[in-house]
Design a protein around this motif. Structure first.
Motif, mmCIF file in Angstrom:
data_model
loop_
_atom_site.group_PDB
_atom_site.id
_atom_site.type_symbol
_atom_site.label_atom_id
_atom_site.label_comp_id
_atom_site.label_asym_id
_atom_site.label_seq_id
_atom_site.Cartn_x
_atom_site.Cartn_y
_atom_site.Cartn_z
ATOM 1 N N SER A 1 -10.980 9.118 -1.844
ATOM 2 C CA SER A 1 -11.219 7.918 -1.131
ATOM 3 C C SER A 1 -9.913 7.033 -1.604
ATOM 4 C CB SER A 1 -12.516 7.222 -1.542
ATOM 5 O OG SER A 1 -12.419 7.166 -3.059
ATOM 6 N N ASN A 2 -9.943 5.983 -0.792
ATOM 7 C CA ASN A 2 -8.990 4.848 -1.061
ATOM 8 C C ASN A 2 -9.081 4.254 -2.182
ATOM 9 O OD1 ASN A 2 -7.793 4.993 1.590
ATOM 10 N ND2 ASN A 2 -9.154 3.373 2.619
ATOM 11 N N ASN A 3 -8.033 4.112 -2.997
ATOM 12 C CA ASN A 3 -8.063 3.615 -4.287
ATOM 13 C C ASN A 3 -7.130 2.332 -4.395
ATOM 14 O OD1 ASN A 3 -5.487 4.571 -4.878
ATOM 15 N ND2 ASN A 3 -6.553 6.374 -5.636
ATOM 16 N N ASN A 4 -6.783 1.493 -5.455
ATOM 17 C CA ASN A 4 -6.119 0.229 -5.570
ATOM 18 C C ASN A 4 -4.457 0.701 -5.371
ATOM 19 O OD1 ASN A 4 -8.268 -1.434 -6.132
ATOM 20 N ND2 ASN A 4 -8.119 -1.165 -8.216
ATOM 21 N N LEU A 5 -4.114 1.988 -5.997
ATOM 22 C CA LEU A 5 -2.919 2.500 -5.682
ATOM 23 C C LEU A 5 -2.347 2.646 -4.471
ATOM 24 C CD1 LEU A 5 -0.314 3.335 -7.379
ATOM 25 C CD2 LEU A 5 -1.093 5.567 -7.338
ATOM 26 N N ILE A 6 -3.216 3.388 -3.608
ATOM 27 C CA ILE A 6 -3.029 3.468 -2.128
ATOM 28 C C ILE A 6 -2.533 2.189 -1.565
ATOM 29 C CG2 ILE A 6 -3.821 4.316 -0.129
ATOM 30 C CD1 ILE A 6 -5.537 6.505 -1.514
ATOM 31 N N THR A 7 -3.502 1.364 -1.546
ATOM 32 C CA THR A 7 -3.566 -0.020 -1.075
ATOM 33 C C THR A 7 -2.455 -0.749 -1.463
ATOM 34 O OG1 THR A 7 -6.164 -0.300 -0.939
ATOM 35 C CG2 THR A 7 -4.741 -2.191 -0.765
ATOM 36 N N TYR A 8 -1.857 -0.638 -2.659
ATOM 37 C CA TYR A 8 -0.552 -1.220 -3.360
ATOM 38 C C TYR A 8 0.549 -0.805 -2.727
ATOM 39 C CZ TYR A 8 2.901 -2.540 -6.350
ATOM 40 O OH TYR A 8 4.081 -3.197 -7.021
ATOM 41 N N CYS B 1 5.167 -1.248 -0.477
ATOM 42 C CA CYS B 1 6.477 -0.243 -0.069
ATOM 43 C C CYS B 1 6.004 0.085 1.441
ATOM 44 C CB CYS B 1 6.212 1.030 -0.982
ATOM 45 S SG CYS B 1 6.333 0.738 -2.551
ATOM 46 N N GLN B 2 5.678 -0.920 2.182
ATOM 47 C CA GLN B 2 5.165 -0.652 3.607
ATOM 48 C C GLN B 2 6.452 0.044 4.321
ATOM 49 O OE1 GLN B 2 4.453 -4.364 5.762
ATOM 50 N NE2 GLN B 2 3.570 -2.967 7.523
ATOM 51 N N GLN B 3 7.632 -0.152 4.251
ATOM 52 C CA GLN B 3 8.828 0.256 5.149
ATOM 53 C C GLN B 3 8.621 1.825 4.682
ATOM 54 O OE1 GLN B 3 12.367 -1.638 5.134
ATOM 55 N NE2 GLN B 3 13.489 -0.129 6.235
ATOM 56 N N ASN B 4 9.037 2.083 3.252
ATOM 57 C CA ASN B 4 9.200 3.394 2.716
ATOM 58 C C ASN B 4 7.912 4.439 3.115
ATOM 59 O OD1 ASN B 4 11.830 2.857 1.706
ATOM 60 N ND2 ASN B 4 11.042 2.419 -0.247
ATOM 61 N N THR C 1 5.452 8.712 -1.232
ATOM 62 C CA THR C 1 6.331 7.443 -1.282
ATOM 63 C C THR C 1 6.718 7.102 -2.594
ATOM 64 O OG1 THR C 1 5.003 7.032 0.693
ATOM 65 C CG2 THR C 1 6.008 5.007 -0.372
ATOM 66 N N LEU C 2 5.883 6.930 -3.697
ATOM 67 C CA LEU C 2 6.452 6.610 -4.855
ATOM 68 C C LEU C 2 7.684 7.515 -5.346
ATOM 69 C CD1 LEU C 2 2.890 6.016 -6.655
ATOM 70 C CD2 LEU C 2 4.748 4.284 -5.853
ATOM 71 N N LEU C 3 7.442 8.787 -5.236
ATOM 72 C CA LEU C 3 8.601 9.582 -5.652
ATOM 73 C C LEU C 3 9.694 9.436 -4.837
ATOM 74 C CD1 LEU C 3 9.795 12.367 -7.083
ATOM 75 C CD2 LEU C 3 8.504 13.415 -5.544
ATOM 76 N N ALA D 1 10.199 2.273 -13.017
ATOM 77 C CA ALA D 1 11.717 2.244 -13.667
ATOM 78 C C ALA D 1 12.307 1.525 -12.335
ATOM 79 C CB ALA D 1 12.264 3.446 -14.070
ATOM 80 N N LYS D 2 11.955 1.835 -11.195
ATOM 81 C CA LYS D 2 12.490 1.133 -10.216
ATOM 82 C C LYS D 2 12.308 -0.265 -9.861
ATOM 83 C CE LYS D 2 14.815 1.610 -5.721
ATOM 84 N NZ LYS D 2 16.027 2.036 -5.845
ATOM 85 N N LEU D 3 10.918 -0.576 -10.272
ATOM 86 C CA LEU D 3 10.417 -1.913 -10.077
ATOM 87 C C LEU D 3 11.180 -2.846 -11.173
ATOM 88 C CD1 LEU D 3 6.523 -1.784 -9.571
ATOM 89 C CD2 LEU D 3 8.246 -2.703 -7.948
ATOM 90 N N ILE D 4 11.433 -2.396 -12.449
ATOM 91 C CA ILE D 4 11.980 -3.073 -13.504
ATOM 92 C C ILE D 4 13.516 -3.090 -13.346
ATOM 93 C CG2 ILE D 4 12.552 -2.738 -15.946
ATOM 94 C CD1 ILE D 4 10.082 -1.450 -16.484
ATOM 95 N N LYS D 5 14.220 -2.042 -12.705
ATOM 96 C CA LYS D 5 15.609 -2.206 -12.413
ATOM 97 C C LYS D 5 15.781 -3.452 -11.400
ATOM 98 C CE LYS D 5 19.438 -0.035 -10.038
ATOM 99 N NZ LYS D 5 19.679 1.373 -9.525
#
Length: 279
Positions: free
Chosen positions: A138-145, A150-153, A182-184, A211-215
């Protein structure tokens, strides 16, 4: 894994079973088929129970989808190269998707780790298709986030996967699969190894995304290394000349400081990382 196997045994003792499709995944060709079959024989003798072929396949899926199957990167690469050399259908699926992906992201970092994780993603996708219950996420917070941040990606990867699906219509996927993919992909766009060890107790796709967020937030002055998969020690830190560790799980080290962050870093987490850069 022992806990999950115990759940299987308890369920079988209650006369309950799981539905497995033998056609949707090449179970008997998998690297865990023989070890799990041997384990099942010993379990049947020890507990005087009968494990059906479906239950053996289910236990095989538990081992196959574990993120800690490989500790040595060089061995991992050799295993995958050998598997690819067999020209299996699942690798044809991967190559088809990668060709579509490169049309959208020509600067995608196609290193060994990325290719291995893409292989793992599609292998797990086929396993999920063979076990209907696994498709009921089912939908979870990670999917919503991810859909929001990361809407475009997310949309671009979705288009690639939809086009890929026209060639393999029998394979289904859901929002959770699309989120992980998408995260990958997002974590591999213009990705550069950085200068602290990042230890995240989640799947590799999430680790690389963090890591991408921190960079993006901190900048290129911070070197992030995500290669550690097992047993981070002071000796390993010294070998790689690491200044500090960023982690969302407890890490015990004496030689360098550890910055504890949330799985998805907050503003305070970024500030704490900046403080270490100033020391």
């Amino acid at each position: 894994m022992s806990f999950l196997v115990a759940i299987v045994l308890e369920r079988v003792n209650k006369g309950e079973s799981v539905t497995i499709s033998e056609r949707n995944y090449p179970w008997k060709q998998g690297m865990f088929y023989l070890p799990v079959t041997n384990l099942a024989k010993k379990l049947q003798q020890m507990f005087a129970i009968e494990l059906s072929q479906s239950e053996i396949f289910f236990m095989q899926s538990l081992f196959s989808t574990s993120q800690y199957n490989y500790y040595d990167h060089s061995i991992m690469v050799k295993v995958k190269e050998a598997e690819r050399g067999k020209n299996k259908v699942e690798y044809q699926m991967v190559d088809r998707f990668l060709s579509l992906l490169l049309e959208v992201y020509p600067n995608l970092n196609m290193n060994e780790r990325f290719l291995w994780e893409i292989d793992e993603f599609f292998d797990k996708l086929l396993i999920d298709n063979a076990i209907p219950e696994l498709m009921l996420n089912s939908n979870n917070n990670l999917i919503t986030y991810v859909q929001k941040e990361c809407q475009q990606n997310y949309q671009e990867v979705q288009i690639c996967l939809q086009e890929w699906n026209t060639a393999y219509p029998a394979v289904t996927y859901n929002d959770f699969h699309l989120t992980k993919l998408t995260l990958l992909v997002s974590s591999s766009l213009h990705y550069k190894s950085k200068k602290a060890f990042l230890v995240i107790g989640e799947e590799f796709s999430i680790q690389h995304y963090v890591a991408k967020l921190i960079k993006k937030e901190i900048g290129d002055e911070l070197i992030i290394n995500t290669s550690i998969m097992k047993g981070l020690t002071d000796e390993i830190v010294q070998q790689h000349k690491i200044d500090f560790v960023i982690s969302n799980i407890p890490v015990t080290l004496k030689t360098v400081p550890v910055v504890i962050i949330s799985t998805i870093p907050t503003k305070r987490d970024f500030d704490n990382i900046r403080k270490e850069l100033l020391l």
